[in-house]
Design an enzyme around this catalytic site. Structure first.
Site, PDB file in Angstrom:
ATOM      1  N   GLY A  77      49.059  39.386  48.921  1.00  0.00           N
ATOM      2  CA  GLY A  77      49.146  39.274  50.177  1.00  0.00           C
ATOM      3  C   GLY A  77      50.546  38.364  50.415  1.00  0.00           C
ATOM      4  CB  CYS A  78      53.786  38.080  51.558  1.00  0.00           C
ATOM      5  SG  CYS A  78      53.835  39.727  52.479  1.00  0.00           S
ATOM      6  N   PRO A  79      52.762  36.147  53.506  1.00  0.00           N
ATOM      7  CG  PRO A  79      53.805  34.045  53.843  1.00  0.00           C
ATOM      8  CD  PRO A  79      53.587  35.393  52.965  1.00  0.00           C
ATOM      9  CB  THR A  81      51.872  42.691  50.825  1.00  0.00           C
ATOM     10  OG1 THR A  81      51.744  41.388  51.470  1.00  0.00           O
ATOM     11  CG2 THR A  81      50.322  43.128  50.361  1.00  0.00           C
TER      12      THR A  81
END
Length: 659
Positions: A11-13, A19
């Protein structure tokens, strides 16, 4: 229910690119090792490929590669590695994480042997935890910023004062769009604060988090006549920075309250959740936030003054700072800091209103940030089109896709190009982005929308000049990128001892594994002796020109992570310009090669060695490797290869799986 050797969560921001890049890298790395894997993604659309309780229970190890909360507590008790998503964007890096996770079974000697990079990573784990909490808030906030900012920007299509019922260009629909957009933008800080808190203290922290965010945008109300605290008075908000402070405060207050209330009987857990936590945490967080409102407002104003001073220093200084930050890690922490600053200034600008100095600065800053984020992917597109022969087909295809990503403000597509050659590709990207930012500021471009790339052109003031600035940055960067690739290509051509043209990949040929390259009755004292034997046989067979170079390539791969699999198999692979023909050499040692680090600790009886020319590293290499790894999952295949002493039968069995 299917069981998996490895389970992972990424998961990325923003949940857009990192992601899924990490997911793909982990899947490929697992395939290289003959392992099954399931990767759960926490993207912008939510959780996909969600892991079940039985899948978690049945997994051998867990890899978490995320800069946001992925509920890692589900994996408690499992061997696990947890890092930022940027640590899993290449197959090599993802492979290291898988190896570390498998090694985390309680064997302290393995953990102590982690490389220097991993030791540094462990020391920085507190920083990563803080960053993860922050990015959880940012990821939830961004959708509000995008929706609110774009709707507000669209309202300007009817005129810059079309929301004002007293203005000549008033339009009721435009006014409603601006109202909706304004509400969404006003939720930016409370949502940021709430989800930073939620990442730390889970659901109970949402209430004090939202309250802290609201106080951050409203400040401490003071009666103008009495100079005293007054609920009917007005205060000075401390915005984005205050939201961050409030979020962390709310989250850790909940953790403290959990300890304080730990003595309360379990039968009263419902009372804690519905009454004690929200009441006590809101009171504590609210009082602290109001108490620090003065200093926080001063800090916030100081930050604004600093940014304004950069603007007063001229387009070059400000544009250089923005461009370098946005292209430094392309979607990572530094990029996000620049983008978050841009969205904060944009929110302030839209609140101040069109025509104000605050509006002009904020929208100009946002335009520069957007330009800097758009340029890197377009640099790669220009480069793979103009310098096509210097790029692999895989890179060429990725560069073409980056045209779409870049035009829609998604920077991450340029990351694979940078990771292959950080120097000088990173400086080239930073230069291109800086040129676009500087020109954007110089051309006085104003962008009232925080995202969308060229899709929001209709609402961008001086839009054609903005596009021109971006194209100039992309072309300059693209020319430099092509020049570097040309130099690198020619250098490798001169260095490669090419006796004959590199043949086309033979992975599809029925006789890829030749009988004369299968050695069934060997006796090796060590892994290195086996690899040295393969290297020398490659030279004798005309597959390679330099045994030492091939041996070094084998050892370099082993240093990145063992190629020893399970049940007596290993799949060593060497990629080198000294290899002139893609080939497979098989060696068997009935007594077993000891000292070859395998996943089950068993000695290696069969090594299926892959030898790949450097020019085919990104294509033939992965293709053959994935097919061999797939074959090793087949019990019949393993039994035939391991049990046979007939070189022809072994060659035929492996060739059948490479077709």
């Amino acid at each position: 229910m299917a069981k998996f050797d490895i389970i992972a969560a990424t998961g990325c921001p923003t949940g857009i690119a990192h992601t899924f890049m990490a997911k793909e890298a982990l899947e490929k790395a697992a395939a290289e090792r003959g392992l099954t894997i399931k990767v759960e993604t926490h993207g912008q659309v939510g959780v996909e490929n969600e892991l079940t309780k039985s899948e978690i229970a049945g997994a051998k190890a867990v890899v978490v590669a995320a800069d946001k909360d992925v509920q890692a507590e589900r994996f408690a008790g499992k061997p696990m590695v947890s890092v930022g998503v940027s640590k899993a964007l290449s197959v090599e890096a993802a492979g290291k994480l898988i190896d570390r996770a498998l090694a985390a079974k309680g064997d302290d000697t393995v953990a102590a042997a982690a490389d220097v990079e991993d030791e540094v990573e462990e020391k920085e784990s507190i920083g990563h935890v803080i960053y993860k909490h922050l990015m959880n808030g940012v990821s939830h906030m961004l959708v509000f910023v995008v929706a609110g900012g774009v709707l507000t920007a669209i309202s300007f299509l009817w005129g810059i004062t079309s929301f004002d019922s007293t203005a000549a260009d008033y339009n009721s629909f435009a006014a409603m769009l601006k109202i909706i957009g304004g509400i969404a933008m006003n939720l930016m800080v409370p949502v940021l604060s709430a989800y930073i808190a939620e990442s730390i203290g889970k659901r109970p922290a949402l209430v004090p988090g939202f309250v802290a965010g609201m106080i951050a945008i409203q400040g401490l109300p003071i009666n103008a006549d009495t100079g005293m605290i007054d609920a009917g008075g007005s205060g000075v908000g401390f915005g984005f920075l205050g939201g961050i402070v409030g979020g962390f405060l709310a989250g850790y207050v909940i953790l403290l309250l959990e300890k304080a209330f730990s003595k309360i009987p379990a039968s009263l857990n419902g009372l804690k959740a519905i009454f004690l936590y929200p009441l006590c945490s809101t009171a504590i967080v609210g009082l602290v936030m109001l108490g620090i409102s003065g200093p926080m407002a001063a800090i916030n104003q100081g930050m604004m003054d600093f940014l304004q001073s950069l603007g007063n220093s001229g387009p070059v200084i400000l544009g250089l700072a923005i461009g370098c930050m946005c292209a430094f890690d392309m979607g990572g922490p530094v990029n996000k800091a620049a983008y978050a600053t841009g969205t904060f200034l944009l929110g302030t600008a839209l609140e101040a209103g069109v025509g104000t100095e605050t509006y002009n600065f904020g929208t100009n800053f946002m335009a520069a940030v957007s330009a800097a984020c758009i340029v890197p992917p377009l640099i790669t597109t220009f480069a793979v089109v103009v310098g096509k022969k210097y790029f692999s087909q895989e890179d060429h295809d990725a560069g073409i896709v980056n045209l779409i990503l870049g035009c829609t403000h998604i920077t991450e597509g340029a990351i694979p190009f940078m990771t292959k050659n950080i120097w000088p590709v990173m400086p080239i990207m930073m230069l291109g982005s800086s040129i676009a930012s500087i020109l954007t500021i110089f051309f006085n471009v104003h962008d009232p929308a925080p995202h969308g790339g060229f899709l929001v052109l209709p609402v961008v003031e001086n839009g054609p000049l903005w596009v021109l600035a971006i194209l100039i940055g992309a072309v300059v960067g693209g020319i430099l990128f092509v020049a570097f690739k040309k130099y690198d290509f020619e250098k490798n051509q001169k260095a490669a001892p090419v006796a004959k043209p590199v043949e086309a990949p033979k992975a599809e040929a029925a006789d890829f594994v030749k009988v004369e390259n299968v050695f069934v009755a060997e006796d090796f004292a060590s892994r290195d002796e086996a690899l040295s034997f393969v290297s020398n046989q490659a030279v004798k067979a005309g597959i390679a020109s330099d045994a030492d170079a091939v041996m070094n390539a084998f050892l370099a791969r082993e240093a990145e992570g063992t190629t020893g699999m399970m049940e007596g198999f290993a799949i060593p692979h060497a990629k080198s310009d000294a290899i002139t023909e893609a080939a497979v050499i098989v060696v068997k040692d009935e007594s077993g090669v000891t000292g070859w680090d395998t996943m089950d600790g068993a000695p290696v009886n069969v090594a299926i060695a892959l030898l790949i020319p450097g020019a085919q590293a990104g294509t033939t290499h992965l293709k053959i490797l994935s097919k061999v790894a797939e074959a090793l999952m087949d019990e019949d295949f393993r039994a035939t290869v391991k049990g046979s002493t007939d070189a022809a039968e072994i060659a035929k069995t492996i060739n059948a799986r490479l077709v």
